[in-house]
Design a protein around this motif. Structure first.
Motif, mmCIF file in Angstrom:
data_model
loop_
_atom_site.group_PDB
_atom_site.id
_atom_site.type_symbol
_atom_site.label_atom_id
_atom_site.label_comp_id
_atom_site.label_asym_id
_atom_site.label_seq_id
_atom_site.Cartn_x
_atom_site.Cartn_y
_atom_site.Cartn_z
ATOM 1 N N THR A 874 40.852 44.198 67.386
ATOM 2 C CA THR A 874 41.081 42.864 67.614
ATOM 3 C C THR A 874 42.266 43.133 67.368
ATOM 4 O OG1 THR A 874 40.470 40.684 66.929
ATOM 5 C CG2 THR A 874 40.315 42.353 64.658
ATOM 6 N N ASP A 875 43.458 42.729 67.846
ATOM 7 C CA ASP A 875 44.888 42.721 67.683
ATOM 8 C C ASP A 875 45.522 41.823 66.458
ATOM 9 O OD1 ASP A 875 45.387 42.886 69.878
ATOM 10 O OD2 ASP A 875 45.865 40.712 71.384
ATOM 11 N N LYS A 876 44.586 40.657 65.783
ATOM 12 C CA LYS A 876 44.731 39.835 64.695
ATOM 13 C C LYS A 876 43.070 39.843 63.736
ATOM 14 C CE LYS A 876 48.986 37.246 66.071
ATOM 15 N NZ LYS A 876 49.328 36.442 66.218
ATOM 16 N N ALA A 877 43.027 39.525 62.342
ATOM 17 C CA ALA A 877 41.977 39.840 61.281
ATOM 18 C C ALA A 877 42.571 38.916 60.933
ATOM 19 C CB ALA A 877 41.223 40.352 61.893
ATOM 20 N N ILE A 878 42.210 37.973 59.714
ATOM 21 C CA ILE A 878 41.468 37.379 58.596
ATOM 22 C C ILE A 878 40.349 37.896 58.084
ATOM 23 C CG2 ILE A 878 41.041 35.091 57.118
ATOM 24 C CD1 ILE A 878 41.959 33.830 59.592
ATOM 25 N N THR A 879 39.940 38.619 57.005
ATOM 26 C CA THR A 879 39.054 39.273 56.283
ATOM 27 C C THR A 879 38.967 38.974 55.345
ATOM 28 O OG1 THR A 879 40.249 41.351 57.447
ATOM 29 C CG2 THR A 879 38.522 41.823 55.893
ATOM 30 N N VAL A 880 37.765 38.294 54.852
ATOM 31 C CA VAL A 880 37.271 38.482 53.473
ATOM 32 C C VAL A 880 36.017 39.149 52.330
ATOM 33 C CG1 VAL A 880 35.855 35.434 52.592
ATOM 34 C CG2 VAL A 880 37.083 35.661 54.309
ATOM 35 N N MET A 881 36.720 38.955 51.387
ATOM 36 C CA MET A 881 36.384 39.681 50.511
ATOM 37 C C MET A 881 36.509 39.026 48.580
ATOM 38 S SD MET A 881 37.427 43.653 50.809
ATOM 39 C CE MET A 881 35.670 44.347 49.874
ATOM 40 N N SER A 882 35.502 38.844 48.112
ATOM 41 C CA SER A 882 35.402 38.254 46.651
ATOM 42 C C SER A 882 34.944 39.174 45.744
ATOM 43 C CB SER A 882 34.579 37.539 46.731
ATOM 44 O OG SER A 882 34.971 36.326 47.625
ATOM 45 N N ASP A 910 39.327 35.327 46.267
ATOM 46 C CA ASP A 910 39.053 34.976 44.952
ATOM 47 C C ASP A 910 40.102 35.455 43.492
ATOM 48 O OD1 ASP A 910 37.443 37.192 44.044
ATOM 49 O OD2 ASP A 910 35.610 36.164 43.575
ATOM 50 N N ASP A 911 40.305 36.511 43.660
ATOM 51 C CA ASP A 911 40.928 36.841 42.657
ATOM 52 C C ASP A 911 41.246 38.254 42.141
ATOM 53 O OD1 ASP A 911 41.362 38.269 39.807
ATOM 54 O OD2 ASP A 911 40.339 37.411 38.680
ATOM 55 N N ARG A 912 42.958 38.314 42.950
ATOM 56 C CA ARG A 912 43.304 39.763 43.895
ATOM 57 C C ARG A 912 43.413 40.975 42.441
ATOM 58 N NH1 ARG A 912 48.974 39.412 47.083
ATOM 59 N NH2 ARG A 912 48.845 42.118 46.805
ATOM 60 N N GLU A 913 43.557 40.851 41.122
ATOM 61 C CA GLU A 913 43.836 41.784 40.291
ATOM 62 C C GLU A 913 42.501 42.401 39.864
ATOM 63 O OE1 GLU A 913 44.230 42.389 35.668
ATOM 64 O OE2 GLU A 913 45.691 40.095 36.466
ATOM 65 N N LYS A 914 41.317 41.206 40.399
ATOM 66 C CA LYS A 914 40.047 41.707 39.531
ATOM 67 C C LYS A 914 39.601 42.687 40.566
ATOM 68 C CE LYS A 914 35.337 40.122 38.418
ATOM 69 N NZ LYS A 914 34.794 38.871 37.902
ATOM 70 N N LEU A 915 39.647 42.197 41.859
ATOM 71 C CA LEU A 915 38.919 42.391 43.397
ATOM 72 C C LEU A 915 39.647 44.056 43.482
ATOM 73 C CD1 LEU A 915 37.498 42.648 46.023
ATOM 74 C CD2 LEU A 915 39.094 41.292 47.003
ATOM 75 N N GLU A 916 41.218 44.059 43.159
ATOM 76 C CA GLU A 916 42.022 45.664 43.261
ATOM 77 C C GLU A 916 41.525 46.319 41.978
ATOM 78 O OE1 GLU A 916 46.061 44.899 42.234
ATOM 79 O OE2 GLU A 916 46.277 44.080 44.183
ATOM 80 N N ARG A 917 41.277 46.045 41.309
ATOM 81 C CA ARG A 917 40.447 47.165 40.517
ATOM 82 C C ARG A 917 39.157 47.515 40.588
ATOM 83 N NH1 ARG A 917 41.102 43.894 36.230
ATOM 84 N NH2 ARG A 917 38.674 42.589 36.345
ATOM 85 N N GLN A 918 38.332 46.798 41.150
ATOM 86 C CA GLN A 918 35.811 46.032 41.726
ATOM 87 C C GLN A 918 36.793 47.848 42.865
ATOM 88 O OE1 GLN A 918 34.051 42.817 40.016
ATOM 89 N NE2 GLN A 918 34.695 43.450 42.225
ATOM 90 N N LEU A 919 38.108 47.700 43.307
ATOM 91 C CA LEU A 919 38.001 48.739 45.004
ATOM 92 C C LEU A 919 38.664 49.585 44.373
ATOM 93 C CD1 LEU A 919 39.759 45.963 47.466
ATOM 94 C CD2 LEU A 919 37.284 46.933 47.574
ATOM 95 N N ASP A 920 38.583 50.151 43.276
ATOM 96 C CA ASP A 920 39.339 51.563 43.460
ATOM 97 C C ASP A 920 38.387 52.289 42.334
ATOM 98 O OD1 ASP A 920 41.931 50.882 44.191
ATOM 99 O OD2 ASP A 920 42.702 50.344 42.525
#
Length: 1010
Positions: A874-882, A910-920
């Motif tokens: 797709t050309d553009k996207a809005i992606t949701v993660m929590s 919802d929470d950038r710091e927490k999501l970055e940590r969980q993804l890593d």
């Protein structure tokens, strides 16, 4: 129920838990006591005093020794064990204090398990902090009797101080990671102990759900709801947000917590509870008396009743033993005669562990022992506890029915096991690949292929595409793999291969995981294709069947054919083995595996594509991303491909938007776009809950603005429930109002014909009542064979869907005759008395009558989840993660979500710091038996194996042997890593390092793209 929270303030916790008058208020059921091997070692015992408690949380031992006095020191961890509401009602309203004793015993046994298995400290080993098991904790137990809404709610806080003693006697801070990460099994152990305790004191239980939760049978639902004000508030808030997942409910519970109120007049509070129950005609006295009689506390009043009870117990015992004899054969339990003479608890433990093995085996090749224990406990079988389960697992390991894995210091999951079946499957796959080496007939020499491919391609092929295509055409090996990152142009490459192969008289058949991917393969690469499932179903009989007309016809059809498997990362080990076996017996010339090992894996067990690459299969790489059109997105995609999701989010910068309600915010963001921008912008969600919220909110917004119009029509659609085949053998899996679908051929074990059946009731005796609209009947799920797979059972939930003209929909099932394919999109262009008029993605129009079965097999499609998004551009996207969706916060889903986009990506979280940590921390990888046993390194934990080259000779005048080799000392990268794109705008904190460089991989490769 178990909840886990950090204790951040020692003084605050002491004031809350250890008030001077907390236990002396008249009528209070509150008690406290010290527990744990660590507490014994420092002389803490009996009732908890405020000063000693605060001291322990501050790391001050009674001797005065101060432990781990560092800045921002953590005080401890609070594990809160809450009884089911019905148990609280019987304890505090009906006055059965035996329940409180059973609850305390359950918590004490659970905490003993936690202490033995999860208590850790850390020791310095060669400059690294390595966890070391200590087996001791310092904790205090506090028994409370009210919820925050002052409803009866018996719960016990186990407050663990941040202390533990190492084997050398030194005290240090507790390494609590395992306690946090194992919270789900701690809860399951507690539920099992409490179930067992309540059954021992005479109560009968109703199982409520798949995770071992329950209520006491006989406590009216209205009474339970009367005392569930806090729960109702949480559910109301969750409904408003569209959240259904356990993780989401826990997050709401935590965020909406009010300070607990003090109660001075406990007697008045208890009388209020009794009065409220009386309004529902319930006082619990009869139920308590019946339980006491069952437990033998009060003998029956007359001889006749005693005799009747003895007869009933004898019949029940005989029925259990007869059931053991009549159940279908189960290879993971003792044979029927041996099982019949076991104690009932032991026999049920064997059944629980056997079922748990099958439940987990359907999705993974190997699993942590603790997860196996949890899965067995959650089945809720009477008398089954963690001790009996662990003994049974040890027996299966001794018998080699389960194979223990090789533990490493880096393992976060603990001890792993796999099965003989999973191991044999993986060994056979690699054996089949070895047997196919040199067995294929090259379509043309490697030197001739590049020019032919460029001439056949609609677009110029880059070096990576050219290398992969040349390998496919020139290799003499039956199985070859193409590892291509997202956006590498695999379809363009395959189209060129197909045209050249067909010009040489070769037949090509494409295979894909689902029909939508089949259509995409046909459209994108021009290859006639079918699903893997349909190909296997049509041909797997020939693995054992020979010398028949059917076999001869199948071999004639497939001999010399090239099979091209797209999105191979999604192929399970079982299907991969069948593809190789079919290819060998029917004379398939070449099996081409194409995909990206870093993207979504199979739903079922195994990661065969990654395993084949790691084992040294003949392979070419396509690491050049030609999809993304901006430096920012190219960098984001490159970082996602090497597992650096947190860094990728930093590159996105302000394109990452935090919102309290991400799904709703994403929907509003899309609705704010212009018409053309909406058409160019996809909305992706990590999970089902978020997708449902987005779909509904966008539909409501479109109705309000008039883009979606008309009265429309109400449909009842069917949404699949995610269950394994083994779970369908348990009545607790079923719910009133669900639908059981039985595939072609029926479920012969239980005498059910193919069709769709509504679940009317789940009976206490384990029977499930069904109806097909004409007749009612009961069936016993336990009579389903544990080894049968052909009955194709599927459980679904009914959902009301209001469809209007203009709505965007997707199909959730297939109707191949009309070209309606699972996951394909369509638009509603009209609704009238004749039915619903649909325009497909291919611009074809058709009308579905209001009774058409496909109108029950669709859903709104303004948002798609990541599993549907793989393969989409797709050309553009809005992606949701929590961040609260912990299982869905993994690198693979993130990779798919950010690599679909050409021009512009916005993430709503919802929470950038927490999501970055969980993804890593969560790569989202599947397991492998060979890797678990230490026989193969798939995810780069032990460094790359030597690279084996496939040398096609000079191509276009360039001798590949003259190319310089890659440095041999480069470190390994995560699963399927690719080099990061060079970006002049790369931020300072993302300086190139050795982790951004592609290491040598264990593969045979043409090497043209190096």
């Amino acid at each position: 129920m178990l909840s886990v929270a950090a204790v951040r303030s020692a003084s605050g916790a002491a004031n809350y838990f250890a008030k001077d008058d907390y236990y002396t208020v008249e009528g209070s059921s509150e008690i406290s006591l010290w527990a744990g091997e660590g507490a014994d070692a420092i002389g803490l015992s009996g009732e908890v005093s405020k000063d000693a408690f605060e001291g322990a949380l501050n790391g001050i031992l009674p001797s005065g020794e101060a432990v781990a006095q560092v800045e921002n020191r953590r005080a401890g961890v609070d594990l809160t064990f809450s009884m089911p509401k019905s148990a609280s009602v019987m304890a505090y309203v009906a006055g059965d204090k035996r329940i409180l004793a059973a609850n305390m015993a359950a918590v004490q046994k659970t905490m003993a398990w936690v202490e033995k298995n999860l208590a850790e400290g850390r020791r310095d080993v060669e400059g690294r902090k390595v966890p070391i098991q200590t087996g001791n904790l310092v904790y205090a137990l506090f028994q409370h009797d009210t919820s925050r809404a002052l409803d009866p709610q018996g719960h016990i806080h186990a407050v663990i101080a941040n202390l533990t003693r190492l084997p050398d006697g030194k005290w240090q801070a507790l390494h609590a990671d395992k306690i946090w990460s194992h919270n789900s099994i701690i809860g399951s152990i507690y539920h099992a102990y409490l179930r067992s305790g309540l059954e021992q004191i005479g109560y009968q239980l109703d199982m409520k759900g798949k995770h071992g939760t329950f209520e006491i049978a006989g406590v009216p639902k209205a009474v339970i709801q009367e005392y569930s004000q806090r729960r109702e508030d949480i559910l109301e808030h969750a409904t408003r947000l569209g959240i259904k997942s356990p993780e989401g409910l826990r997050e709401i519970t935590k965020r909406s917590r009010d300070p607990k109120l003090d109660v001075e007049d406990r007697a008045a509070l208890r009388q209020d509870w009794i009065d409220r129950a009386a309004t529902h005609g319930f006082d619990g006295k009869d139920l308590r008396a019946a339980a006491e009689a069952r437990a033998g506390m009060t003998p029956p009043d007359n001889v006749l009743e005693r005799g009747y009870r003895a007869i009933v117990e004898a019949i029940d015992g005989a029925r259990n033993r007869l059931g053991a004899l009549l159940r279908p054969h189960d290879p993971l339990v003792d044979n029927a005669l041996a099982r019949a003479v076991r104690s009932p608890d032991e026999a049920r433990t064997q059944l629980a562990v056997a079922s748990a093995v099958r439940i987990l085996s359907e999705r993974e090749a190997a699993w942590p022992v603790n997860l196996l224990s949890k899965t067995a406990l959650d089945l809720g079988l009477k008398g089954v506890t963690v001790e009996s389960i662990e003994r049974r697992i040890d027996r299966l390991v001794q018998n080699r029915q389960l194979i223990p894995g090789i533990a490493t210091a880096a393992d976060r999951t603990g001890r792993m096991v796999t099965t003989q079946e999973a191991l044999r499957t993986e060994e056979k796959i690699l054996g089949a690949i070895d047997e196919g080496k040199g067995k294929a007939e090259p379509i043309m020499p490697a030197a001739e292929a590049p020019q032919r491919l460029q001439d056949a391609s609609a677009l110029p092929l880059n070096p990576g595409q050219l290398a992969a295509a040349t390998m496919i055409l020139s290799s003499a090996d039956r199985t070859v793999s193409v590892q291509g990152v997202a956006g590498a142009g695999k379809s363009t490459m395959l189209q060129a291969v197909a045209r050249v192969a067909e010009a040489e008289g070769r037949s090509i058949t494409g295979l894909a995981f689902q029909n939508k991917m089949v259509a995409d393969l046909a459209e994108g690469a021009g290859i006639r294709a079918q699903t893997i499932a349909s190909f296997v179903l049509a041909n797997e009989r020939f693995v054992s069947e020979r010398d028949t007309p059917r076999y001869d016809a199948a071999r004639e059809k497939l001999a010399g054919t090239m099979l091209v498997v797209d999105e191979t990362s999604m192929v399970s080990s079982n299907d991969m083995l069948k593809l190789h076996q079919i290819s060998a017996v029917l004379g398939v010339d070449k099996l081409v595996l194409v995909g990206d090992r870093q993207q979504l894996s199979s739903i079922d067990a195994g990661k065969a594509f990654a395993m084949i690459q790691a084992a040294g299969g003949t392979m070419a790489r396509m690491d050049q991303n030609i999809r993304q059109r901006t430096d920012q997105l190219r960098t984001v995609a490159a970082l996602a491909n090497i597992g650096k999701a947190g860094a990728a989010m930093k590159v996105l910068g302000d394109r990452v938007v935090e919102a309290a309600e991400p799904a709703a915010a994403a929907a509003d963001m899309w609705l704010a776009l212009s018409g053309p921008e909406r058409e160019a912008t996809a909305v992706f969600a990590s999970g089902r809950d978020a997708r449902a919220v987005i779909n509904q909110r966008i539909q409501d917004g479109l109705i309000a603005e008039g883009s979606v119009k008309g009265e429309g029509t109400h449909l009842t659609v069917y949404e699949r429930v995610n269950t394994t085949r083994e779970e369908l053998r348990y009545a607790s899996t079923y719910r009133q109002g669900q639908t059981l679908e039985v595939g072609r051929g029926g479920a012969q074990d239980v005498g059910i014909q193919a069709g769709r059946y509504d679940v009317l009731k789940v009976h206490a005796n384990g029977k499930v009542e069904l109806t097909d609209g004409r007749r009612k009947f009961r069936f016993d799920p336990q009579k389903l064979s544990p080894t049968e797979q052909r009955d194709r059972l599927q459980l679904s939930e009914k959902k009301d869907l209001h469809l209007r003209e203009g709505d965007r929909v997707r199909w959730t099932a297939n109707d191949k005759d009309r070209g309606l394919l699972n996951a394909a999109l369509a638009r509603v262009i009209g609704i009238d008395a004749d039915g619903v008029k649909i325009e497909t993605a291919g611009k074809e129009q058709l009308t579905l009558g209001l009774g058409d079965p496909m109108l029950s097999r669709l859903d709104l499609a303004y948002s798609l989840n990541m599993h549907m998004a793989q393969g989409i551009t797709t050309d553009k996207a809005i992606t949701v993660m929590s961040a609260h969706e912990r299982n869905l916060s993994n690198q693979r889903l993130f990779n798919v979500g950010v690599t679909r986009v050409r021009e512009e990506l916005t993430m709503v979280i919802d929470d950038r710091e927490k999501l970055e940590r969980q993804l890593d921390m969560n790569p989202g990888n599947k397991t492998s038996s060979l890797e678990t046993l230490g026989r193969l390194d798939i995810d780069g934990k032990k460094g790359p194996a030597p690279r084996e080259k496939f040398d096609p000779g000079p191509i276009d005048g360039v001798d590949l042997s003259d190319l310089p080799p890659l440095p041999a000392d480069l470190p390994p990268l995560p699963d399927g890593a690719a080099p990061a794109a060079k970006d002049p705008q790369r931020p300072p904190d993302l300086k190139p390092d050795r982790g951004d460089v592609l290491p040598p991989l264990p593969e045979r490769s043409l090497g043209l793209d190096l």
